[in-house]
Scaffold this motif. Sequence first.
Motif, PDB file in Angstrom:
ATOM      1  N   CYS A 103       0.851  -1.199   0.000  1.00  0.00           N
ATOM      2  CA  CYS A 103       0.000   0.000   0.000  1.00  0.00           C
ATOM      3  C   CYS A 103       0.883   1.244   0.000  1.00  0.00           C
ATOM      4  O   CYS A 103       2.057   1.192   0.354  1.00  0.00           O
ATOM      5  CB  CYS A 103      -0.897   0.037   1.242  1.00  0.00           C
ATOM      6  N   GLY A 104       0.292   2.374  -0.356  1.00  0.00           N
ATOM      7  CA  GLY A 104       1.035   3.611  -0.305  1.00  0.00           C
ATOM      8  C   GLY A 104       1.135   4.140   1.114  1.00  0.00           C
ATOM      9  O   GLY A 104       0.333   3.802   1.987  1.00  0.00           O
ATOM     10  N   ALA A 105       2.152   4.959   1.339  1.00  0.00           N
ATOM     11  CA  ALA A 105       2.277   5.638   2.626  1.00  0.00           C
ATOM     12  C   ALA A 105       1.093   6.572   2.831  1.00  0.00           C
ATOM     13  O   ALA A 105       0.508   7.082   1.868  1.00  0.00           O
ATOM     14  CB  ALA A 105       3.584   6.422   2.681  1.00  0.00           C
ATOM     15  N   VAL A 106       0.722   6.794   4.081  1.00  0.00           N
ATOM     16  CA  VAL A 106      -0.332   7.755   4.394  1.00  0.00           C
ATOM     17  C   VAL A 106       0.290   9.100   4.745  1.00  0.00           C
ATOM     18  O   VAL A 106       1.399   9.165   5.274  1.00  0.00           O
ATOM     19  CB  VAL A 106      -1.227   7.272   5.558  1.00  0.00           C
ATOM     20  N   THR A 107      -0.423  10.150   4.430  1.00  0.00           N
ATOM     21  CA  THR A 107       0.016  11.510   4.736  1.00  0.00           C
ATOM     22  C   THR A 107      -0.696  11.992   5.985  1.00  0.00           C
ATOM     23  O   THR A 107      -1.921  11.827   6.106  1.00  0.00           O
ATOM     24  CB  THR A 107      -0.298  12.456   3.565  1.00  0.00           C
ATOM     25  N   GLU A 108       0.041  12.596   6.897  1.00  0.00           N
ATOM     26  CA  GLU A 108      -0.589  13.127   8.102  1.00  0.00           C
ATOM     27  C   GLU A 108      -1.475  14.303   7.752  1.00  0.00           C
ATOM     28  O   GLU A 108      -1.042  15.242   7.078  1.00  0.00           O
ATOM     29  CB  GLU A 108       0.473  13.540   9.119  1.00  0.00           C
ATOM     30  N   ASN A 109      -2.721  14.249   8.184  1.00  0.00           N
ATOM     31  CA  ASN A 109      -3.699  15.301   7.904  1.00  0.00           C
ATOM     32  C   ASN A 109      -3.951  16.087   9.186  1.00  0.00           C
ATOM     33  O   ASN A 109      -4.286  15.494  10.216  1.00  0.00           O
ATOM     34  CB  ASN A 109      -5.004  14.676   7.393  1.00  0.00           C
ATOM     35  N   PRO A 110      -3.782  17.412   9.162  1.00  0.00           N
ATOM     36  CA  PRO A 110      -3.921  18.184  10.402  1.00  0.00           C
ATOM     37  C   PRO A 110      -5.312  18.123  11.018  1.00  0.00           C
ATOM     38  O   PRO A 110      -5.452  18.174  12.244  1.00  0.00           O
ATOM     39  CB  PRO A 110      -3.557  19.607   9.976  1.00  0.00           C
ATOM     40  N   GLN A 111      -6.341  17.996  10.199  1.00  0.00           N
ATOM     41  CA  GLN A 111      -7.697  17.920  10.747  1.00  0.00           C
ATOM     42  C   GLN A 111      -7.937  16.578  11.434  1.00  0.00           C
ATOM     43  O   GLN A 111      -8.508  16.520  12.529  1.00  0.00           O
ATOM     44  CB  GLN A 111      -8.718  18.149   9.624  1.00  0.00           C
ATOM     45  N   LEU A 112      -7.475  15.499  10.800  1.00  0.00           N
ATOM     46  CA  LEU A 112      -7.590  14.190  11.453  1.00  0.00           C
ATOM     47  C   LEU A 112      -6.725  14.128  12.704  1.00  0.00           C
ATOM     48  O   LEU A 112      -7.101  13.510  13.708  1.00  0.00           O
ATOM     49  CB  LEU A 112      -7.176  13.079  10.484  1.00  0.00           C
ATOM     50  N   THR A 113      -5.562  14.788  12.657  1.00  0.00           N
ATOM     51  CA  THR A 113      -4.697  14.824  13.831  1.00  0.00           C
ATOM     52  C   THR A 113      -5.388  15.536  14.986  1.00  0.00           C
ATOM     53  O   THR A 113      -5.355  15.062  16.128  1.00  0.00           O
ATOM     54  CB  THR A 113      -3.364  15.519  13.499  1.00  0.00           C
ATOM     55  N   ASP A 114      -6.034  16.667  14.706  1.00  0.00           N
ATOM     56  CA  ASP A 114      -6.751  17.388  15.758  1.00  0.00           C
ATOM     57  C   ASP A 114      -7.861  16.509  16.351  1.00  0.00           C
ATOM     58  O   ASP A 114      -8.083  16.505  17.572  1.00  0.00           O
ATOM     59  CB  ASP A 114      -7.352  18.679  15.207  1.00  0.00           C
ATOM     60  N   ALA A 115      -8.558  15.762  15.488  1.00  0.00           N
ATOM     61  CA  ALA A 115      -9.622  14.880  15.982  1.00  0.00           C
ATOM     62  C   ALA A 115      -9.047  13.767  16.845  1.00  0.00           C
ATOM     63  O   ALA A 115      -9.599  13.432  17.900  1.00  0.00           O
ATOM     64  CB  ALA A 115     -10.396  14.296  14.801  1.00  0.00           C
ATOM     65  N   ALA A 116      -7.922  13.193  16.407  1.00  0.00           N
ATOM     66  CA  ALA A 116      -7.301  12.092  17.160  1.00  0.00           C
ATOM     67  C   ALA A 116      -6.748  12.579  18.494  1.00  0.00           C
ATOM     68  O   ALA A 116      -6.927  11.931  19.534  1.00  0.00           O
ATOM     69  CB  ALA A 116      -6.194  11.455  16.319  1.00  0.00           C
ATOM     70  N   VAL A 117      -6.060  13.718  18.489  1.00  0.00           N
ATOM     71  CA  VAL A 117      -5.508  14.279  19.726  1.00  0.00           C
ATOM     72  C   VAL A 117      -6.636  14.606  20.704  1.00  0.00           C
ATOM     73  O   VAL A 117      -6.564  14.309  21.899  1.00  0.00           O
ATOM     74  CB  VAL A 117      -4.667  15.528  19.431  1.00  0.00           C
ATOM     75  N   GLY A 118      -7.691  15.214  20.191  1.00  0.00           N
ATOM     76  CA  GLY A 118      -8.815  15.567  21.053  1.00  0.00           C
ATOM     77  C   GLY A 118      -9.444  14.357  21.700  1.00  0.00           C
ATOM     78  O   GLY A 118      -9.796  14.390  22.886  1.00  0.00           O
TER      79      GLY A 118
END
Length: 209
Positions: A103-118
């Motif tokens: 599979c291809g590498a995934v790119t870190e998405n700032p919106q998904l990161t904010d959701a995950a951190v929250g």
Amino acid sequence: MALPVTVLTGAGLAVAELPGRAPATETVSESSEAPSPPTESTSEAAPGVVTQPAESESPEPEPSESSDPVDGTSTPPEEDGSLASLADEAVRLTSLEREAAGCGAVTENPQLTDAAVGHSRDMAENGYFDHTSQDGRTFTDRASQEGYDHAMSENIAKGYATAADVIRGWMDSPGHRANLLDCDAEAVGMGVARDDDGSLVWTQVFGRE
């Protein structure tokens, strides 16, 4: 000692034993298959199995009237930096596992990161372990509230001390591995928080674009 793990998809709930170091892990993903009858949900991680109702693709959520679960002001800056480094390393290892599987590498998405951190902070600060927030929001709701409408799956874990440990724990569990190696995923958000006992709480959210 083998540890319990629940694997949750739209097709229902399966229970297996996961060898590893974490007290608990859980995974959820969307599916087009008809869900099985839901099982009773629990609100706290425990030595037993953590379960929740089966979940299928969510409609666009209504705007929440509640405030964000946490604002981050209680976490010292140096702790924030350390936890962010752990999340970055987990993203790197996730991409390596995906590339090794074709599979291809995934790119870190700032919106998904904010959701995950929250979500990790909310679970750590309020003493629960579940894909559903205490105010009823699902992972798709949390991503949508950050402006991202293509969330497709979520893994959570608690008690792993390093990024390598948590990725290995997820890779050793069929449900978590399926989310992590889903070639349709192109984006990821990782969140790490520390609870009152010092245990790390991990959230990994994948998106389609």
